[in-house]
Design an enzyme around this catalytic site. Structure first.
Site, PDB file in Angstrom:
ATOM      1  CE  LYS A  26      62.853 -19.857 -39.712  1.00 48.13           C
ATOM      2  NZ  LYS A  26      63.913 -19.086 -39.103  1.00 48.13           N
ATOM      3  CE  LYS A  57      62.402 -19.472 -30.429  1.00 51.62           C
ATOM      4  NZ  LYS A  57      63.575 -20.381 -30.498  1.00 51.62           N
ATOM      5  CE  LYS A  67      64.255 -29.791 -35.815  1.00 54.44           C
ATOM      6  NZ  LYS A  67      65.520 -29.316 -36.400  1.00 54.44           N
TER       7      LYS A  67
END
Length: 342
Positions: free
Chosen positions: A204, A201, A117
């Site tokens: 969303k 993967k 991140k």
């Protein structure tokens, strides 16, 4: 004599919106199955984790309710499982601070998700909450003396940190107070991949809505996305092993198996030699049959946010009844004075 802890499952899902087929097959479906196994189950909308990055307050409230609606529509019974949102139970924040003082900076900095991140970004601009996220996750679990946590592969490292924190706390204070939690990684489609790229993967956050099936998609949208899903030109093989180097084909077969409650071998036996022109319609029919009732129930629940809030509040009361004495005992162990007021 070693302390024996009653079996108890805890898991949380971040209310970041857009519940997908991947969330359903990788988490919600398994949560429902665990509920039916007679083990105490506690499920949580982890809204405190969500604010490790900035959230619009109204959007966060909506997405927390949507996540709860998805749990209920998928089959979680609030009377049999405990369902609540994290911020309503103070034990999570209280125990997280204790664990912040037990965990080591080096442990946190080695977390793969922290590295991912902040990769290519100014890590110093990231929130302290994002860095300390795993200690709060440990608190979520240990506040209930949970012994098992259903997790995907991407959360295994955080669960290992939870185990390390529990062991260090027990060793530091000479107690056997926290269980060393075990991961539950099982099922034929615990990691559902993108419909556009079988090596990634389903997410969303993918820019393409065609890459995923959302639990809010209607029947026509679901069928259309499956019909357009990326595949290869070869027919389905007669052994599961032959799918190893065919990621898109393997993904669709795994999705079918998980929705049908079959093994991949069973699906291959049924469709060996079939072209995707015949397999995709069968998968679309199955997906619509399984997901449309969930979508319908989610829509009904979201029209009554007060009822969702009532369910979450009742769940929070039940969660508080379990976690309060656990945190009180932690305060006693660590030397905190607790006056018995009132």
């Amino acid at each position: 004599m070693a302390t024996t802890f009653a079996p108890r499952i805890f898991s949380g899902i971040q209310p970041s919106g857009g519940i997908t087929l991947g969330n359903y097959l990788g988490a919600l479906k398994r949560f429902v199955e665990k509920q039916d196994e007679g083990i105490e189950t506690i499920y949580c909308m982890v809204d405190m984790h969500a604010i490790t990055v900035w959230q619009d307050p109204e959007t966060l409230r909506h997405q927390t309710r949507e996540g709860a609606a998805a749990f209920i529509a998928a089959g979680i019974d609030p009377a049999r499982s405990i369902l609540f949102n994290q911020s309503q139970v103070a034990a999570h924040a209280q125990l997280a601070w204790i664990f912040n003082c037990v965990a080591r900076m080096g442990w946190m900095s080695r977390m793969t998700q922290w590295k991912d991140k902040t990769a290519g970004k100014n890590a110093e601009a990231a929130s302290l909450g994002l860095f300390a996220y795993p200690a709060l996750m440990a608190a979520d679990i240990m506040a209930y003396h949970a012994t098992m946590v259903p997790v995907g592969e991407d959360q295994k490292q955080h669960l290992e940190l939870t185990r390390d924190i529990a062991i260090k706390f027990n060793n530091d204070y000479g107690v056997e107070y926290f269980p060393v939690v075990e991961p539950l990684i099982e099922g034929v489609a615990t990691r559902v991949m993108s419909l556009r790229d079988g090596t990634k993967k389903m997410s969303k956050s993918d820019p393409s809505d065609q890459s995923r099936i959302n639990l809010t998609d209607d029947a026509d949208t679901i069928a259309g996305k499956i019909r357009k899903a990326k595949t290869d030109a070869a027919p389905l093989p007669d052994t599961a092993g032959a799918l190893r180097d065919r990621p898109e084909a393997r993904n669709l077969v795994s999705i079918y198996a998980a929705l049908a409650g079959h093994t991949v071998d069973q699906v291959i036996a049924d469709f060996a030699g079939a072209q995707f022109g015949s397999f995709k319609p069968a998968l679309a029919d199955l997906a619509v049959a399984k997901l449309s009732p969930i979508t319908t129930e989610m829509n009904r629940l979201m029209k009554d946010p007060a009822e969702i809030d009532r369910i979450l509040g009742h769940g929070a009361d039940r969660a508080e009844a379990i976690s309060r004495p656990i945190v009180d005992r932690v305060y006693d162990i660590t030397g905190m004075i607790r006056s018995r007021r009132g």
